[in-house]
Design a protein around this motif. Structure first.
Motif, PDB file in Angstrom:
ATOM      1  N   TRP A  69       0.840  -1.197   0.000  1.00  0.00           N
ATOM      2  CA  TRP A  69       0.000   0.000   0.000  1.00  0.00           C
ATOM      3  C   TRP A  69       0.876   1.247   0.000  1.00  0.00           C
ATOM      4  O   TRP A  69       1.880   1.315   0.714  1.00  0.00           O
ATOM      5  CB  TRP A  69      -0.909   0.032   1.231  1.00  0.00           C
ATOM      6  CG  TRP A  69      -2.005  -0.988   1.194  1.00  0.00           C
ATOM      7  CD1 TRP A  69      -1.894  -2.305   1.526  1.00  0.00           C
ATOM      8  CD2 TRP A  69      -3.359  -0.779   0.792  1.00  0.00           C
ATOM      9  NE1 TRP A  69      -3.101  -2.938   1.351  1.00  0.00           N
ATOM     10  CE2 TRP A  69      -4.020  -2.026   0.909  1.00  0.00           C
ATOM     11  CE3 TRP A  69      -4.076   0.324   0.347  1.00  0.00           C
ATOM     12  CZ2 TRP A  69      -5.366  -2.192   0.602  1.00  0.00           C
ATOM     13  CZ3 TRP A  69      -5.425   0.162   0.048  1.00  0.00           C
ATOM     14  CH2 TRP A  69      -6.056  -1.078   0.171  1.00  0.00           C
ATOM     15  N   GLN A  70       0.502   2.235  -0.810  1.00  0.00           N
ATOM     16  CA  GLN A  70       1.239   3.498  -0.879  1.00  0.00           C
ATOM     17  C   GLN A  70       0.262   4.662  -0.922  1.00  0.00           C
ATOM     18  O   GLN A  70      -0.756   4.587  -1.610  1.00  0.00           O
ATOM     19  CB  GLN A  70       2.138   3.544  -2.123  1.00  0.00           C
ATOM     20  CG  GLN A  70       3.219   2.476  -2.158  1.00  0.00           C
ATOM     21  CD  GLN A  70       4.055   2.557  -3.419  1.00  0.00           C
ATOM     22  OE1 GLN A  70       4.111   3.591  -4.080  1.00  0.00           O
ATOM     23  NE2 GLN A  70       4.717   1.468  -3.770  1.00  0.00           N
ATOM     24  N   THR A  71       0.566   5.711  -0.189  1.00  0.00           N
ATOM     25  CA  THR A  71      -0.250   6.923  -0.217  1.00  0.00           C
ATOM     26  C   THR A  71       0.652   8.126  -0.465  1.00  0.00           C
ATOM     27  O   THR A  71       1.804   8.147  -0.033  1.00  0.00           O
ATOM     28  CB  THR A  71      -1.012   7.134   1.102  1.00  0.00           C
ATOM     29  OG1 THR A  71      -0.067   7.151   2.196  1.00  0.00           O
ATOM     30  CG2 THR A  71      -2.022   6.029   1.335  1.00  0.00           C
ATOM     31  N   SER A  72       0.117   9.104  -1.166  1.00  0.00           N
ATOM     32  CA  SER A  72       0.895  10.310  -1.436  1.00  0.00           C
ATOM     33  C   SER A  72      -0.059  11.470  -1.689  1.00  0.00           C
ATOM     34  O   SER A  72      -1.208  11.279  -2.103  1.00  0.00           O
ATOM     35  CB  SER A  72       1.804  10.109  -2.659  1.00  0.00           C
ATOM     36  OG  SER A  72       1.037   9.797  -3.808  1.00  0.00           O
ATOM     37  N   VAL A  73       0.423  12.681  -1.427  1.00  0.00           N
ATOM     38  CA  VAL A  73      -0.352  13.884  -1.687  1.00  0.00           C
ATOM     39  C   VAL A  73      -0.055  14.330  -3.116  1.00  0.00           C
ATOM     40  O   VAL A  73       1.085  14.616  -3.461  1.00  0.00           O
ATOM     41  CB  VAL A  73       0.006  15.005  -0.686  1.00  0.00           C
ATOM     42  CG1 VAL A  73      -0.786  16.267  -1.003  1.00  0.00           C
ATOM     43  CG2 VAL A  73      -0.282  14.550   0.738  1.00  0.00           C
ATOM     44  N   VAL A  74      -1.081  14.371  -3.950  1.00  0.00           N
ATOM     45  CA  VAL A  74      -0.922  14.772  -5.347  1.00  0.00           C
ATOM     46  C   VAL A  74      -0.971  16.280  -5.474  1.00  0.00           C
ATOM     47  O   VAL A  74      -0.228  16.882  -6.247  1.00  0.00           O
ATOM     48  CB  VAL A  74      -2.019  14.123  -6.214  1.00  0.00           C
ATOM     49  CG1 VAL A  74      -1.886  14.567  -7.669  1.00  0.00           C
ATOM     50  CG2 VAL A  74      -1.948  12.612  -6.106  1.00  0.00           C
ATOM     51  N   ARG A  75      -1.859  16.902  -4.715  1.00  0.00           N
ATOM     52  CA  ARG A  75      -2.035  18.345  -4.794  1.00  0.00           C
ATOM     53  C   ARG A  75      -2.423  18.866  -3.424  1.00  0.00           C
ATOM     54  O   ARG A  75      -3.169  18.225  -2.693  1.00  0.00           O
ATOM     55  CB  ARG A  75      -3.133  18.664  -5.820  1.00  0.00           C
ATOM     56  CG  ARG A  75      -3.298  20.141  -6.129  1.00  0.00           C
ATOM     57  CD  ARG A  75      -4.288  20.334  -7.260  1.00  0.00           C
ATOM     58  NE  ARG A  75      -5.603  19.803  -6.929  1.00  0.00           N
ATOM     59  CZ  ARG A  75      -6.541  19.535  -7.824  1.00  0.00           C
ATOM     60  NH1 ARG A  75      -6.301  19.726  -9.109  1.00  0.00           N
ATOM     61  NH2 ARG A  75      -7.716  19.066  -7.445  1.00  0.00           N
ATOM     62  N   ALA A  76      -1.898  20.039  -3.074  1.00  0.00           N
ATOM     63  CA  ALA A  76      -2.151  20.593  -1.743  1.00  0.00           C
ATOM     64  C   ALA A  76      -3.492  21.295  -1.666  1.00  0.00           C
ATOM     65  O   ALA A  76      -4.192  21.205  -0.654  1.00  0.00           O
ATOM     66  CB  ALA A  76      -1.023  21.549  -1.346  1.00  0.00           C
ATOM     67  N   SER A  77      -3.883  22.031  -2.721  1.00  0.00           N
ATOM     68  CA  SER A  77      -5.137  22.784  -2.675  1.00  0.00           C
ATOM     69  C   SER A  77      -5.720  22.917  -4.076  1.00  0.00           C
ATOM     70  O   SER A  77      -5.060  23.462  -4.958  1.00  0.00           O
ATOM     71  CB  SER A  77      -4.907  24.166  -2.063  1.00  0.00           C
ATOM     72  OG  SER A  77      -6.097  24.907  -1.990  1.00  0.00           O
ATOM     73  N   PRO A  78      -6.921  22.381  -4.316  1.00  0.00           N
ATOM     74  CA  PRO A  78      -7.689  21.535  -3.416  1.00  0.00           C
ATOM     75  C   PRO A  78      -6.938  20.232  -3.153  1.00  0.00           C
ATOM     76  O   PRO A  78      -6.376  19.647  -4.081  1.00  0.00           O
ATOM     77  CB  PRO A  78      -8.995  21.273  -4.160  1.00  0.00           C
ATOM     78  CG  PRO A  78      -9.075  22.343  -5.201  1.00  0.00           C
ATOM     79  CD  PRO A  78      -7.647  22.638  -5.572  1.00  0.00           C
ATOM     80  N   ARG A  79      -6.942  19.768  -1.928  1.00  0.00           N
ATOM     81  CA  ARG A  79      -6.105  18.643  -1.544  1.00  0.00           C
ATOM     82  C   ARG A  79      -6.581  17.349  -2.212  1.00  0.00           C
ATOM     83  O   ARG A  79      -7.743  17.006  -2.165  1.00  0.00           O
ATOM     84  CB  ARG A  79      -6.122  18.468  -0.030  1.00  0.00           C
ATOM     85  CG  ARG A  79      -5.117  17.431   0.472  1.00  0.00           C
ATOM     86  CD  ARG A  79      -5.062  17.456   1.980  1.00  0.00           C
ATOM     87  NE  ARG A  79      -3.945  16.695   2.485  1.00  0.00           N
ATOM     88  CZ  ARG A  79      -4.000  15.403   2.808  1.00  0.00           C
ATOM     89  NH1 ARG A  79      -5.130  14.754   2.670  1.00  0.00           N
ATOM     90  NH2 ARG A  79      -2.935  14.777   3.278  1.00  0.00           N
ATOM     91  N   ARG A  80      -5.650  16.667  -2.817  1.00  0.00           N
ATOM     92  CA  ARG A  80      -5.937  15.386  -3.451  1.00  0.00           C
ATOM     93  C   ARG A  80      -4.894  14.372  -3.004  1.00  0.00           C
ATOM     94  O   ARG A  80      -3.690  14.646  -3.052  1.00  0.00           O
ATOM     95  CB  ARG A  80      -5.936  15.503  -4.970  1.00  0.00           C
ATOM     96  CG  ARG A  80      -6.174  14.174  -5.698  1.00  0.00           C
ATOM     97  CD  ARG A  80      -6.242  14.353  -7.194  1.00  0.00           C
ATOM     98  NE  ARG A  80      -7.395  15.163  -7.582  1.00  0.00           N
ATOM     99  CZ  ARG A  80      -7.624  15.569  -8.818  1.00  0.00           C
ATOM    100  NH1 ARG A  80      -6.761  15.266  -9.785  1.00  0.00           N
ATOM    101  NH2 ARG A  80      -8.686  16.290  -9.087  1.00  0.00           N
ATOM    102  N   VAL A  81      -5.366  13.209  -2.566  1.00  0.00           N
ATOM    103  CA  VAL A  81      -4.491  12.136  -2.091  1.00  0.00           C
ATOM    104  C   VAL A  81      -4.636  10.944  -3.015  1.00  0.00           C
ATOM    105  O   VAL A  81      -5.755  10.584  -3.417  1.00  0.00           O
ATOM    106  CB  VAL A  81      -4.850  11.734  -0.641  1.00  0.00           C
ATOM    107  CG1 VAL A  81      -4.029  10.527  -0.200  1.00  0.00           C
ATOM    108  CG2 VAL A  81      -4.607  12.901   0.304  1.00  0.00           C
ATOM    109  N   ARG A  82      -3.497  10.357  -3.368  1.00  0.00           N
ATOM    110  CA  ARG A  82      -3.490   9.172  -4.231  1.00  0.00           C
ATOM    111  C   ARG A  82      -3.204   7.941  -3.394  1.00  0.00           C
ATOM    112  O   ARG A  82      -2.283   7.930  -2.569  1.00  0.00           O
ATOM    113  CB  ARG A  82      -2.454   9.322  -5.335  1.00  0.00           C
ATOM    114  CG  ARG A  82      -2.335   8.108  -6.254  1.00  0.00           C
ATOM    115  CD  ARG A  82      -1.440   8.412  -7.435  1.00  0.00           C
ATOM    116  NE  ARG A  82      -2.046   9.438  -8.287  1.00  0.00           N
ATOM    117  CZ  ARG A  82      -1.368  10.200  -9.135  1.00  0.00           C
ATOM    118  NH1 ARG A  82      -0.045  10.065  -9.227  1.00  0.00           N
ATOM    119  NH2 ARG A  82      -1.988  11.097  -9.867  1.00  0.00           N
TER     120      ARG A  82
END
Length: 436
Positions: free
Chosen positions: A403-416
């Motif tokens: 499993w891997q998680t990462s922040v794609v964009r800070a605002s608007p916040r998007r998590v992958r």
């Protein structure tokens, strides 16, 4: 179909044409359904279409069950550590539902494939729906594999003839006959799962649910309704009905008793009510509406007049207002940093206000834990932009292998989110005042 939707369909087929042929064939069938001209059919044909589509949903659920059980079996054989929970979360993402429901479906799939061939066959033929299968599996959960197969064969003639709940009652009766001891043990063990939960309801209400032993809950309900009937009939000198129905009086009485209040007292509570200064005070940005709804994190939107009345008529003199600073468009909270490894205090509160519910797609469970999206062991900062509000289950699953998680964009916040099977899902934090 419109030109835009046709173009989207073509892009979808081109993008996924490298999928396995059976998946591609199902996808092609799915995207062809909007082309059926139901307006040109007779009423009889339309109803036949509805019936056949209902059978198709059952058949699809049966195929899903076989696929989920195959994934679980191979994953446990190759990586037994924490495999069941990991597979449950992956299945939940694929079915676009919460991890709890994903776990349930994996368990149902195992029972159907390994121990209930008649029910699985009825499901795949479209004779029953997934709801029927859920009832069968649930009511036979305490039986041994041999007894469960016996129950499955015994009820096979009734599959397709009974409604889901009626089939569940029949399964319960047969299970009690095959192994009464297991049913008794199940009821005794269930007492340890007693709890109180709250969840939002339409029109600014909420459900407060007490799950407890049958005898005590029925007794409490009888006492409550008896007291409410007494008040509604004007037989209680301490309280007047004031135009309320018996059900409304019962609700008021239960909430007052649970809060430990005297009649008419106001509970000293804290509600995180998020609303614009314009909606609260009529000040600030004149371009925004004074009717813009407020939001209670985790519970949804509240009409501005109701929110203002809560603040104005709360019964206390100490109303605390905390300013929340947003970006220029007013959508997101601004960043806030901390040098600690743990999300506490205002930083934790800001993450909860931003994410609203568990940040895993389709989970919707209340936020229990705040953790690093990029783990601290990989130089992830204890910062607002790197914090994610998660339920306990999802926070533990993301630490499982693959499993891997990462922040794609800070605002608007998007998590992958990437699963062990390589599938990728993305989730967006809601606007500060909620979706819509």
């Amino acid at each position: 179909m419109t030109g835009l939707s046709r173009a989207s369909t073509r892009r979808e087929l081109v993008r996924d044409r490298r999928r396995h042929p059976c998946v591609a064939a199902l996808q092609a069938f799915r995207v062809s359904l909007p082309y059926i001209r139901v307006g040109e059919l007779s009423d009889s044909a339309r109803l036949d279409l509805i019936a056949e589509l209902e059978r198709l949903k059952g058949a699809c659920s049966g195929l899903q069950a076989r696929a989920a059980e195959s994934v679980r079996a191979e994953r446990e054989a190759s990586a037994p550590h924490d495999a069941a929970r990991s597979v449950g979360s992956e299945v939940a993402l694929a079915r676009r539902e919460s991890p709890t429901l994903g776990d349930r479906f994996v368990g149902i799939s195992r029972a159907l494939v390994r121990e209930m061939p008649a029910t699985l066959a009825a499901l795949e033929s479209g004779a029953v729906s997934e709801r029927h299968a859920v009832e069968m599996v649930r009511e036979s959960a305490t039986l041994s594999a041999e007894d469960r197969m016996a129950l499955d064969q015994r009820l096979a003639p009734l599959l397709g003839r009974l409604a889901p709940r009626a089939l569940g009652r029949a399964a319960h009766r047969v299970a009690a006959e095959l192994d009464a001891g297991s049913i008794v043990r199940r009821m005794e063990a269930a007492v340890s799962t007693r709890r109180v939960t709250v969840r939002p309801a339409p029109a600014g209400k909420a459900y407060l649910t007490v799950l407890g032993p049958l005898r005590e809950v029925v007794g409490a309900y009888a006492a409550l309704t008896r007291q409410a009937s007494c008040i509604a009939g004007g037989q209680d000198p301490r309280e007047l009905p004031a135009g309320r129905s018996t059900r409304a009086i019962a609700a008021d009485t239960a909430l007052r008793i649970l809060a430990g209040l005297e009649q008419g007292a106001v509970p000293p509570i804290e509600i995180h009510l998020v609303m614009t200064d314009r909606a609260l005070l009529g000040l600030g940005d004149g371009a925004r509406s004074v009717m813009e709804p407020a939001r209670i994190p985790g519970h949804g939107s509240v009409p501005a007049p109701i929110a203002r009345s809560w603040v104005r008529d709360n019964g206390h003199d100490d109303v605390w207002v905390r300013r929340l600073f947003t970006g220029p468009d007013g959508r997101d909270l601004v960043a806030m940093d901390s040098r600690k490894r743990v999300f506490t205090g205002l930083l934790r509160r800001m993450v909860v206000l931003r994410d609203d519910v568990c940040a895993t797609p389709w989970c919707d469970a209340p936020i229990v834990q705040i953790d690093h999206t990029q783990p601290a062991r990989r130089s992830g900062e204890t910062a607002f932009a790197n914090g994610s509000g998660l339920c306990a289950r999802c926070n533990q699953v993301k630490e499982s292998p693959g499993w891997q998680t990462s922040v794609v964009r800070a605002s608007p916040r998007r998590v992958r989110l990437q699963t062990p099977s390589g599938h990728v899902y993305e989730s967006n934090a809601p606007p500060l005042l909620g979706w819509g």
